[in-house]
Scaffold this motif. Sequence first.
Motif, PDB file in Angstrom:
ATOM      1  N   HIS A 140      -9.645   1.341 -14.759  1.00 13.45           N
ATOM      2  CA  HIS A 140     -10.028   0.070 -13.256  1.00 13.45           C
ATOM      3  C   HIS A 140     -10.623   1.403 -12.159  1.00 13.45           C
ATOM      4  CE1 HIS A 140      -6.548  -0.362 -11.683  1.00 13.45           C
ATOM      5  NE2 HIS A 140      -6.430  -0.807 -10.867  1.00 13.45           N
ATOM      6  N   ILE A 141     -11.965   0.825 -11.953  1.00 13.16           N
ATOM      7  CA  ILE A 141     -12.091   1.429  -9.848  1.00 13.16           C
ATOM      8  C   ILE A 141     -11.765   0.866  -8.762  1.00 13.16           C
ATOM      9  CG2 ILE A 141     -13.747   3.213 -11.361  1.00 13.16           C
ATOM     10  CD1 ILE A 141     -15.613   2.158 -10.012  1.00 13.16           C
ATOM     11  N   HIS A 142     -11.141   0.986  -7.847  1.00 17.28           N
ATOM     12  CA  HIS A 142     -11.733   0.060  -6.689  1.00 17.28           C
ATOM     13  C   HIS A 142     -12.901   0.418  -5.517  1.00 17.28           C
ATOM     14  CE1 HIS A 142      -8.258  -2.062  -7.588  1.00 17.28           C
ATOM     15  NE2 HIS A 142      -7.199  -1.149  -7.836  1.00 17.28           N
ATOM     16  N   GLN A 143     -14.188   0.474  -5.560  1.00 20.89           N
ATOM     17  CA  GLN A 143     -15.476   1.207  -4.986  1.00 20.89           C
ATOM     18  C   GLN A 143     -14.951   0.897  -3.779  1.00 20.89           C
ATOM     19  OE1 GLN A 143     -15.092  -1.338  -7.101  1.00 20.89           O
ATOM     20  NE2 GLN A 143     -17.141  -3.274  -6.887  1.00 20.89           N
ATOM     21  N   ASN A 144     -14.209  -0.073  -3.594  1.00 23.49           N
ATOM     22  CA  ASN A 144     -14.461  -0.384  -2.060  1.00 23.49           C
ATOM     23  C   ASN A 144     -13.249  -0.067  -0.991  1.00 23.49           C
ATOM     24  OD1 ASN A 144     -12.235  -2.131  -2.857  1.00 23.49           O
ATOM     25  ND2 ASN A 144     -13.002  -3.690  -1.167  1.00 23.49           N
ATOM     26  N   ALA A 145     -12.332   0.690  -1.274  1.00 22.12           N
ATOM     27  CA  ALA A 145     -10.725   0.777  -1.155  1.00 22.12           C
ATOM     28  C   ALA A 145      -9.328   1.886  -1.473  1.00 22.12           C
ATOM     29  CB  ALA A 145      -9.231  -0.675  -1.084  1.00 22.12           C
ATOM     30  N   THR A 146      -8.927   2.785  -0.919  1.00 20.32           N
ATOM     31  CA  THR A 146      -8.108   3.411  -1.246  1.00 20.32           C
ATOM     32  C   THR A 146      -6.441   2.711  -1.939  1.00 20.32           C
ATOM     33  OG1 THR A 146      -8.467   5.002  -0.316  1.00 20.32           O
ATOM     34  CG2 THR A 146      -6.135   5.460  -1.015  1.00 20.32           C
ATOM     35  N   GLU A 147      -5.587   2.557  -2.894  1.00 15.08           N
ATOM     36  CA  GLU A 147      -5.092   2.365  -3.426  1.00 15.08           C
ATOM     37  C   GLU A 147      -3.123   3.717  -3.307  1.00 15.08           C
ATOM     38  OE1 GLU A 147      -2.233   0.100  -7.719  1.00 15.08           O
ATOM     39  OE2 GLU A 147      -5.496   1.214  -7.882  1.00 15.08           O
ATOM     40  N   LEU A 148      -2.697   2.632  -2.667  1.00 16.01           N
ATOM     41  CA  LEU A 148      -1.419   3.156  -2.402  1.00 16.01           C
ATOM     42  C   LEU A 148      -0.475   2.859  -3.646  1.00 16.01           C
ATOM     43  CD1 LEU A 148       0.727   5.611  -1.234  1.00 16.01           C
ATOM     44  CD2 LEU A 148       1.297   3.735   0.707  1.00 16.01           C
ATOM     45  N   VAL A 149       0.494   2.952  -4.750  1.00 18.02           N
ATOM     46  CA  VAL A 149       1.281   2.154  -5.837  1.00 18.02           C
ATOM     47  C   VAL A 149       2.273   2.770  -5.136  1.00 18.02           C
ATOM     48  CG1 VAL A 149       1.730   2.567  -7.618  1.00 18.02           C
ATOM     49  CG2 VAL A 149      -0.594   2.911  -7.336  1.00 18.02           C
ATOM     50  N   TYR A 150       3.037   1.829  -5.094  1.00 21.66           N
ATOM     51  CA  TYR A 150       4.415   1.640  -4.341  1.00 21.66           C
ATOM     52  C   TYR A 150       5.376   1.269  -5.137  1.00 21.66           C
ATOM     53  CZ  TYR A 150       9.157   0.920  -1.737  1.00 21.66           C
ATOM     54  OH  TYR A 150      10.577   1.237  -1.496  1.00 21.66           O
ATOM     55  N   CYS A 151       6.650   2.295  -5.999  1.00 25.44           N
ATOM     56  CA  CYS A 151       7.425   1.713  -7.046  1.00 25.44           C
ATOM     57  C   CYS A 151       8.362   0.643  -6.212  1.00 25.44           C
ATOM     58  CB  CYS A 151       8.283   2.503  -8.075  1.00 25.44           C
ATOM     59  SG  CYS A 151       9.155   1.585  -9.158  1.00 25.44           S
ATOM     60  N   ILE A 152       9.036  -0.456  -6.537  1.00 26.55           N
ATOM     61  CA  ILE A 152       9.878  -0.355  -6.060  1.00 26.55           C
ATOM     62  C   ILE A 152      11.599  -1.319  -6.630  1.00 26.55           C
ATOM     63  CG2 ILE A 152      11.609  -3.593  -5.234  1.00 26.55           C
ATOM     64  CD1 ILE A 152       8.352  -3.892  -4.494  1.00 26.55           C
ATOM     65  N   THR A 153      11.135  -0.955  -8.478  1.00 28.60           N
ATOM     66  CA  THR A 153      11.656  -1.244  -9.947  1.00 28.60           C
ATOM     67  C   THR A 153      11.252  -0.603 -10.470  1.00 28.60           C
ATOM     68  OG1 THR A 153      11.461  -3.802  -9.762  1.00 28.60           O
ATOM     69  CG2 THR A 153      13.761  -3.337  -8.229  1.00 28.60           C
ATOM     70  N   ASN A 181      11.271  -4.764 -16.335  1.00 24.37           N
ATOM     71  CA  ASN A 181      11.512  -4.646 -14.864  1.00 24.37           C
ATOM     72  C   ASN A 181      10.551  -3.759 -14.237  1.00 24.37           C
ATOM     73  OD1 ASN A 181      12.733  -7.110 -16.202  1.00 24.37           O
ATOM     74  ND2 ASN A 181      14.645  -5.725 -16.456  1.00 24.37           N
ATOM     75  N   THR A 182       9.152  -3.241 -14.125  1.00 28.68           N
ATOM     76  CA  THR A 182       9.104  -2.435 -13.169  1.00 28.68           C
ATOM     77  C   THR A 182       8.504  -4.146 -12.669  1.00 28.68           C
ATOM     78  OG1 THR A 182       9.215  -0.830 -15.346  1.00 28.68           O
ATOM     79  CG2 THR A 182       6.616  -1.269 -13.158  1.00 28.68           C
ATOM     80  N   HIS A 183       8.497  -3.117 -10.664  1.00 19.97           N
ATOM     81  CA  HIS A 183       7.995  -4.188  -9.857  1.00 19.97           C
ATOM     82  C   HIS A 183       6.979  -3.363  -9.223  1.00 19.97           C
ATOM     83  CE1 HIS A 183       8.336  -6.691  -6.619  1.00 19.97           C
ATOM     84  NE2 HIS A 183       6.901  -6.843  -6.698  1.00 19.97           N
ATOM     85  N   LEU A 184       5.646  -2.933  -8.786  1.00 17.89           N
ATOM     86  CA  LEU A 184       5.200  -2.159  -8.074  1.00 17.89           C
ATOM     87  C   LEU A 184       4.346  -2.735  -7.007  1.00 17.89           C
ATOM     88  CD1 LEU A 184       3.257  -0.197 -11.155  1.00 17.89           C
ATOM     89  CD2 LEU A 184       5.185   0.252 -10.231  1.00 17.89           C
TER      90      LEU A 184
END
Length: 256
Positions: free
Chosen positions: A63-76, A118-121
């Motif tokens: 997918h794309i986000h046409q209006n925003a930058t995305e920072l993906v942070y991994c918790i678990t 059990n991945t949490h992002l």
Amino acid sequence: MAVSYMDFTSPSTQYTYTLSDNPFFQKDAQNFINTLSVNQLNTLGNASLLDIFLSKDNVVEPHIHQNATELVYCITGGAVVSLINPFTKELLNFTIGPGQVANVPQGWWHYEIANQDNTHLLAIFDAPVPEVIFGSDILRLTPAHVLAHSYCLDEAKVKDTLAPITDSVIIGPPASCSKQNASGMQPMGYPMGQLMNQGNYGSMNTSQTTPAPYQQGNQNQTYHYPYRPISEETVSSYTPLDQPFHPIPFLYRRWG
């Protein structure tokens, strides 16, 4: 961006929110997305996030986000964040684990595949309400004859290949997937994913690794997801500098 529109003396001012109160999409008990935007927390300003839970081999579809930058942070757990650099035409795959991040610039084609259960992002955006265009919508809504003509393909084969995509996938593979993947894994028998809010819308590895295989297959049930076109005011504010891509308006969807 400062929250200049807020009256911080108002009794309606919001400072806290429970993410589970705003579910966006649920495939099953292990694979679902909650969302937070300025619509839920009015002091957010120019920020928003998705709370993403995945089991191994499940993917937040391309997918794309046409209006925003995305920072993906991994918790678990862990995931492979993949994106296409539109300037170099390279597919980049970044493996992240707890405490690590991967950044997706605004308008870049990308997806995330869990490589552990059990991945949490957390996906954090620099927009009050992130917008998204899903690959499944582009594939299912573009006429097969146009795809066949554009890329010199067999129209009948294109129709047959894309026929199972009857709605937005969001978290794949679809729950009704009946096809084994390349590793021979059996399909997951989860109930069909559902879009919520009806009426609303290890170590860092920067090499080009191959994400874990994931299943693909048929989607036999149809769920009608509410499309939420952006306003004319928002459309008129877009400029080539703000928007690296110019997506088709009827595909716009808002997370919040």
